[in-house]
Motif scaffolding. Structure first.
Motif, short mmCIF file in Angstrom:
data_model
loop_
_atom_site.label_atom_id
_atom_site.label_comp_id
_atom_site.label_asym_id
_atom_site.label_seq_id
_atom_site.Cartn_x
_atom_site.Cartn_y
_atom_site.Cartn_z
N ALA A 191 -8.77 2.15 -9.42
CA ALA A 191 -7.53 2.42 -10.46
C ALA A 191 -6.81 3.77 -10.06
O ALA A 191 -7.80 4.66 -9.72
CB ALA A 191 -8.10 2.45 -11.78
N GLU A 192 -5.85 4.20 -10.31
CA GLU A 192 -5.06 5.40 -10.01
C GLU A 192 -5.10 5.94 -11.39
O GLU A 192 -4.56 5.44 -12.43
CB GLU A 192 -3.41 5.09 -9.65
N VAL A 193 -5.84 7.14 -11.35
CA VAL A 193 -5.78 7.92 -12.59
C VAL A 193 -5.21 9.40 -12.60
O VAL A 193 -5.37 9.90 -11.46
CB VAL A 193 -7.32 8.14 -12.90
N CYS A 194 -4.20 9.71 -13.45
CA CYS A 194 -3.41 10.80 -13.32
C CYS A 194 -3.83 11.51 -14.55
O CYS A 194 -4.14 11.19 -15.60
CB CYS A 194 -1.87 10.42 -13.28
N ASN A 195 -3.84 12.88 -14.33
CA ASN A 195 -4.37 14.01 -15.29
C ASN A 195 -3.13 14.32 -16.14
O ASN A 195 -1.98 14.44 -15.65
CB ASN A 195 -4.74 15.30 -14.58
N CYS A 209 0.96 -1.34 -0.02
CA CYS A 209 0.02 -0.09 -0.21
C CYS A 209 0.98 1.35 -0.27
O CYS A 209 2.02 1.13 0.85
CB CYS A 209 -0.96 0.08 1.20
N ARG A 210 0.45 2.30 -0.92
CA ARG A 210 1.33 3.54 -0.87
C ARG A 210 0.34 4.53 -1.32
O ARG A 210 -0.68 4.40 -1.57
CB ARG A 210 2.31 3.56 -1.89
N PRO A 211 0.85 5.80 -0.80
CA PRO A 211 0.02 6.94 -0.94
C PRO A 211 -0.12 7.28 -2.69
O PRO A 211 0.77 6.79 -3.56
CB PRO A 211 0.74 8.15 -0.60
N VAL A 212 -1.25 7.71 -2.93
CA VAL A 212 -1.46 8.21 -4.34
C VAL A 212 -0.58 9.23 -4.83
O VAL A 212 -0.34 10.19 -4.04
CB VAL A 212 -2.93 8.74 -4.51
N LYS A 213 0.03 9.14 -6.13
CA LYS A 213 0.84 9.92 -6.44
C LYS A 213 0.37 11.45 -6.57
O LYS A 213 -1.00 11.59 -6.64
CB LYS A 213 1.47 9.62 -7.83
N ARG A 214 1.13 12.40 -6.52
CA ARG A 214 0.70 13.80 -6.58
C ARG A 214 0.16 13.97 -8.11
O ARG A 214 0.59 13.70 -8.88
CB ARG A 214 1.99 14.85 -6.52
N GLY A 215 -1.09 14.67 -8.02
CA GLY A 215 -1.75 15.22 -9.21
C GLY A 215 -2.66 13.83 -9.64
O GLY A 215 -3.40 14.06 -10.82
N CYS A 216 -2.68 12.75 -8.86
CA CYS A 216 -3.35 11.46 -9.23
C CYS A 216 -4.70 11.38 -8.16
O CYS A 216 -4.49 11.97 -7.40
CB CYS A 216 -2.62 10.32 -9.35
N HIS A 217 -5.63 10.56 -8.54
CA HIS A 217 -6.68 10.29 -7.60
C HIS A 217 -7.13 8.86 -8.26
O HIS A 217 -6.89 8.26 -9.20
CB HIS A 217 -7.86 11.31 -8.03
#
Length: 630
Positions: free
Chosen positions: A626-630, A603-611
């Protein structure tokens, strides 16, 4: 020429005589004068019963202490009080120590204390300046004394004048007690029976608690005056249940100042024995054999063995007075009957006179019997006292005659029922045995007194062993005495008898605490326990212990539990997905709002700019987000 030579020799002789006279005077030849005033019979206020008795007791104490002048006055009106102060001021001019004792009514107005004469009316508050005497006037009378000035004011009683007095000025303060005062002249003490602003108690006995304590301590030889007033304070607090606290104003220097000087160290061979002094006072009163002498002795020594003897002697004198009065009344009744018969009075009058004569004769016979019984009691008590003293003296003096040795001061130690001649014969015939018996009696008495004051817990058997010696050493430590612990002596017995209550502290076993003269069991409340300090302590609950997981990798059970909390495919997506942030810049700066992305490994934090977005999916370990990045 011859005349000049004669004059020279005469002058030298006079100088030598004067030197010898001065050398023969005692070193502490201090002149001490006292004025004692007791106002009881007030003309415009209820009778105060105790001041006259208190003044008489104080005067007797000061006279017994050797004061050069003790001027005792009772029930003084304003004119008499003014004259007494004026005459005493003349006495104080040539004195080293001047003392004034006043008992009666006193009042405080606007911070000034006044002593009230017996004829005062005090209808208005301004009458105090004309009808009473300020305390400053008393201080002015004793001011010329060279070394020490003492004023004792037992006038703090509840004053009836304060209730009936009219106020001419509303702002003028009138207090029931007395006001605090600071003497302007050095080496001056002012003692009040109660604290400033408080009232004193008369007590339930012949004397007030304050006067009783003063008589006990004020004239003790060598006792510093400040310590004497301290002992008086302790006694009054104990007698009144802490309702009355005497107070002393003024200050003295660093040296001890006593009203009665202590005897020189080289003069007495043995230490002063309080029982010896009491015995001498009793024998002097017995020689005078009158009621005033016995009453004075009882005032000075109200309790103890010799006071009981004095009371028996006083009962004998009172019974004799009653017998004389009954005899005189019977004689009068007899004369009345004879007169009526000679005059040929009526039969009823003669019968009444005969009845009166019969009653008077019966009263006379009863008084005779009472007098005989009182006389027998007093005689028997004196016989037992003489026998007891002779027994101990003969035993302890090494077979010396009793007339040549000092009389022992523990009359109760020997058996009082023996004949007065028997102890002397026994001492002559069997001296070692009698000595052992006397010493055992003294040891037994000392053990009993040590047990009374809480210093001895062993059997009272007269065996002066190591336990008894340790008990006497314990008494020395807590009482501040220096008694010889190796033997039981009369001095030790008298010193312990002077202690009215417990001296050694009460020691209790574990689980018990001192409660007066007994040990009470300690009972702890529910939820408490008895600790090592013998005190109740509250029990503390066990704190939870946190366990740390050393393995950073989540276990299979943790992953199963975490995935079980994730929404399934049947749950609508808007319930599983976090609410998207409206502000994109804020979401980017905060690191996706603190969302956590997990897969089957970690488990890890969601990347900066993603949700995270909910995508659904099957399989037990598949991540529906799912991790979605803009």
């Amino acid at each position: 020429m011859f005349a000049m030579r004669l004059y020279r020799h005469l002058r030298v002789g006079l100088l030598l005589a004067a030197s010898l006279f001065l050398a023969s005077q005692p070193a502490w030849a201090t002149k001490r004068v006292a004025l004692v005033v007791g106002n009881s019979s007030y003309q415009n206020a209820p009778l105060l019963p105790n001041p006259a008795n208190d003044a008489a007791a104080i005067a007797a104490t000061l006279k017994g202490a050797g004061f050069d002048v003790v001027d005792s006055r009772l029930n003084l009106a304003a004119t008499d009080m003014r004259r007494a102060l004026r005459e005493f001021a003349d006495q104080a001019r040539n004195a080293d120590i001047a003392l004034v004792y006043y008992a009666g009514h006193g009042i405080e107005i606007d911070g000034t204390n006044y002593l009230i004469p017996t004829d005062a009316r005090l209808e208005r508050d301004t009458d105090i300046y004309d009808e009473a005497f300020s305390l400053d006037r008393v201080l002015l009378a004793i001011e010329p004394a060279r070394q020490l000035r003492v004023v004792i004011v037992d006038a703090c009683r509840n004053n009836p004048f304060a209730d009936s007095m009219k106020r001419t000025v509303a702002s003028r303060s009138i207090s029931r007690g007395l006001a605090r005062v600071e003497p302007a002249v050095s080496n001056t003490l002012i003692a009040f029976a109660a604290k400033a602003g408080l009232t004193a108690l008369d007590g339930n006995s012949k004397n007030s608690p304050y006067a009783t304590a003063l008589v006990k301590y004020i004239a003790k030889p060598g006792l510093d005056l400040r310590r004497a007033f301290g002992f008086v304070r302790d006694d009054v607090l104990q007698a009144t249940g802490n309702r009355q606290e005497p107070y002393v104003y003024g200050s003295l220097g660093g040296e001890d100042v006593a009203l009665v000087p202590a005897a020189k160290a080289e003069e007495p061979i043995q230490a002063a024995n309080p029982q010896s002094e009491i015995r001498r006072d009793y024998e002097l009163a017995l020689q005078l054999r009158n009621k005033p002498a016995l009453n004075a002795f009882l005032t000075q020594h109200p309790d103890g063995y010799y006071s009981n003897l004095a009371k028996l002697q006083l009962n004998q004198l009172e019974a004799e007075d009653a017998r004389v009065a009954a005899t005189a009344k019977a004689q009068q009744a007899e004369q009345q009957q004879a007169r009526l018969m000679s005059q040929g009075a009526q039969r009823a009058e003669q019968e009444k006179a005969a009845a009166d004569l019969k009653a008077a004769e019966e009263a006379r016979i009863a008084a005779e019997r009472t007098k005989q019984a009182a006389q027998e009691q007093a005689t028997e008590a004196e016989r037992k006292r003489t026998a007891s003293e002779s027994t101990i003296v003969a035993a302890l003096s090494g077979n010396k005659p009793a007339a040549e040795s000092t009389v022992a001061d523990n009359p109760t130690a020997a058996a009082p029922g023996e004949d007065s001649k028997t102890p002397k014969l026994a001492a002559l015939s069997d001296e070692p045995r009698q000595t052992d018996i006397a010493r055992a009696d003294i040891a037994k008495s000392v053990q009993g007194e040590l047990s009374r004051v809480g210093c001895f817990a062993g059997p009272v058997d007269g065996q002066w062993n190591a336990a008894s010696q340790r008990s006497l050493a314990l008494f020395n430590r807590h009482a501040g005495t220096r008694l010889d612990v190796k033997l039981a002596s009369l001095d030790a017995l008298d010193a312990i008898k002077l202690r009215p209550s417990r001296v050694c502290p009460l020691i209790c076993d574990r689980g018990y605490r001192p409660d007066g003269d007994q040990c009470s069991k300690i009972t702890c409340a529910e939820g408490s326990f008895l600790n090592d300090d013998n005190e109740c302590e509250k029990q503390r609950g066990k704190k939870p212990v946190a366990k740390s997981n050393t393995d950073d990798r989540p276990s299979r059970a943790d992953r199963s539990a975490r995935q079980s909390r994730q929404p399934t495919a049947d749950v609508p997506p808007r319930q599983a997905s976090p609410k998207p942030q409206a502000d994109g810049a804020k979401r980017s700066a905060s690191g996706a709002g603190g969302q956590i992305y997990c897969n089957d490994l970690l488990c890890r934090p969601v990347k900066r700019g993603c949700h995270l977005e909910y995508r659904g999916g099957g399989g037990p370990y598949a991540n529906p987000n799912a991790e979605v990045c803009n």
